[in-house]
Design an enzyme around this catalytic site. Structure first.
Site, mmCIF file in Angstrom:
data_model
loop_
_atom_site.group_PDB
_atom_site.id
_atom_site.type_symbol
_atom_site.label_atom_id
_atom_site.label_comp_id
_atom_site.label_asym_id
_atom_site.label_seq_id
_atom_site.Cartn_x
_atom_site.Cartn_y
_atom_site.Cartn_z
ATOM 1 N N GLU A 77 16.804 -41.302 -25.119
ATOM 2 C CA GLU A 77 17.878 -42.297 -25.138
ATOM 3 C C GLU A 77 18.619 -42.386 -23.811
ATOM 4 O OE1 GLU A 77 21.775 -43.576 -27.860
ATOM 5 O OE2 GLU A 77 20.647 -41.763 -28.340
ATOM 6 N N LYS A 136 19.807 -45.833 -32.864
ATOM 7 C CA LYS A 136 20.276 -45.567 -34.219
ATOM 8 C C LYS A 136 19.166 -46.004 -35.155
ATOM 9 C CE LYS A 136 24.019 -43.343 -34.701
ATOM 10 N NZ LYS A 136 23.498 -42.293 -33.838
#
Length: 392
Positions: free
Chosen positions: A187, A203
């Protein structure tokens, strides 16, 4: 062989998802110093420094205390607010690189234990869902930590090994004195290229399957999941709000929403938020507006961070903070410190933090199982299995 550098930084890019990264500029960047001329450990020092030098290092999650007014902040900090140093020497590599030594040995002195057992975790998630039901928050990222003691004879070789078995696009390492932060992160927190600023929150997570048909089903189910999409879009809105504080008017947009990126051990739901940043702003201003990464807090951000401080049992330290670099021209690239370990080679303490987003639709059992999935790659790299941990 003893690692020769007291201060060391490395960032690696592995295009393991097969997706094109429009902000990519290098495959490997390493830097070191013996006694840095510039060593920055607070936001005040960074603000005074400005964008005058190349800086590498990390931001601790708890540095949010200097950026926002938070409650429940009595725990003593174990890491500096931020830790950036100016390299004495560095090198960029814009091509594929050879893997270095991956041979290392570990000696477990204390098998890691979670700071919440399963019963305690499930109960805490139920309490957090009560906060969700009451409208205190819409989403919160709740984290636990596996804490043990270990001797790793060659931590840098371990980093190489982790990158080999779990290659991810924002893998990074920082050594600052006795502390190693080793991250196989998929990420990106923030990237700046000229006047373009972007964030790519994750997410939504699903495991992989060796059977191609079943793996495709897992990927498709992740993309269609109402729960995972709800988690993702709430963080997208949070990041849009963060970036709007430092963006040219009307420039915030979302080039990718609910993109499914497939990595060696998991599928992830990733979105990209982009803006044109105001030209007078420097690194401090960007961190002030957007740190910590929204995917690791929840929404609303301040309320979520207050509850994190209240219910989590240990400081996160570098975990869910960020590792990266700042160039003299203001360009930067920072990951989110997940899929990571924090190791103190002097004391032997090792931390493997894990967590996930809790929403009103979260099933506590499923969330607990997702934590295990996220811990798997780090544990296997350290010669442990899930069954070796006393989860109950």
């Amino acid at each position: 062989m003893e690692f020769p550098y007291p201060y060391y930084f490395e960032a690696r890019t592995y295009n393991s998802s097969g997706k094109v990264d429009p902000y990519h500029t290098l495959d490997r960047f390493w830097a070191y110093a013996y006694q840095p001329n510039t060593h920055i450990k607070s936001y005040n020092e960074l603000r005074k420094q400005g964008n005058a030098k190349l800086l590498v290092g990390y931001l601790s999650y708890e540095s949010n205390r200097s950026l926002e007014k938070l409650s429940h902040t009595n725990r003593e900090l174990e890491f500096p607010e931020i830790d950036f140093f100016e390299p004495e020497s560095y090198q960029f590599e814009a091509s594929e690189f050879q893997e270095d030594d991956i041979n290392f040995e570990v000696n477990w002195l204390e098998i890691p234990k979670p700071d919440f057992n399963k019963k305690e975790y499930l109960q805490t998630v139920k309490v957090l869902k009560a906060h969700l039901q009451a409208g205190d928050i819409y989403e919160i990222t709740f984290c636990i930590q596996l804490i043990g003691k270990i001797e790793i004879d060659k931590p840098y070789a371990f980093f190489n090994h982790l990158c080999k078995v779990n290659p991810n696009p924002f893998a990074a390492l920082v050594k600052s004195g006795d502390v190693w932060i080793i991250s196989a992160s998929p990420e990106r927190y923030i990237v700046k290229r000229d006047d373009i600023l972007a964030s790519q929150p994750i997410k939504g997570t699903a495991g992989r399957d060796a059977n191609p048909k079943l793996d495709a089903e897992l990927k498709n189910n992740l993309h269609k999941s109402e729960k995972e999409r709800a988690e993702n879009v709430m963080i997208v809105d949070l990041v849009r709000n963060d970036l709007s504080r430092i963006a040219e008017k009307g420039s915030v947009h979302v080039p990718e929403l609910f993109g499914v990126h497939s990595f060696p051990s998991v599928h992830q739901l990733i979105s990209t938020i982009e803006c044109k940043v105001k030209p007078e702003l420097e690194a401090y201003d960007i961190f002030k507006a957007s740190f910590p990464p929204g995917s690791m807090t929840g929404a609303p951000k301040i309320s979520a961070m207050n509850l994190i401080n209240q219910y989590e049992r240990n400081n996160r330290g570098p975990y869910s903070g960020s590792i990266g670099y700042i160039m003299p021209n203001g360009d930067m690239d920072f990951n989110v410190v997940i899929r990571s370990i924090i190791y103190n080679e002097k004391t032997g303490e090792i931390r493997i933090p894990i967590g996930g987003a809790i929403t009103i639709k979260s099933d506590p059992e499923q969330e607990y199982n997702e934590c295990k999935i996220k811990a798997l790659a780090s544990l296997k790299a350290l010669h442990l299995n899930l069954e070796d941990i006393k989860w109950e």
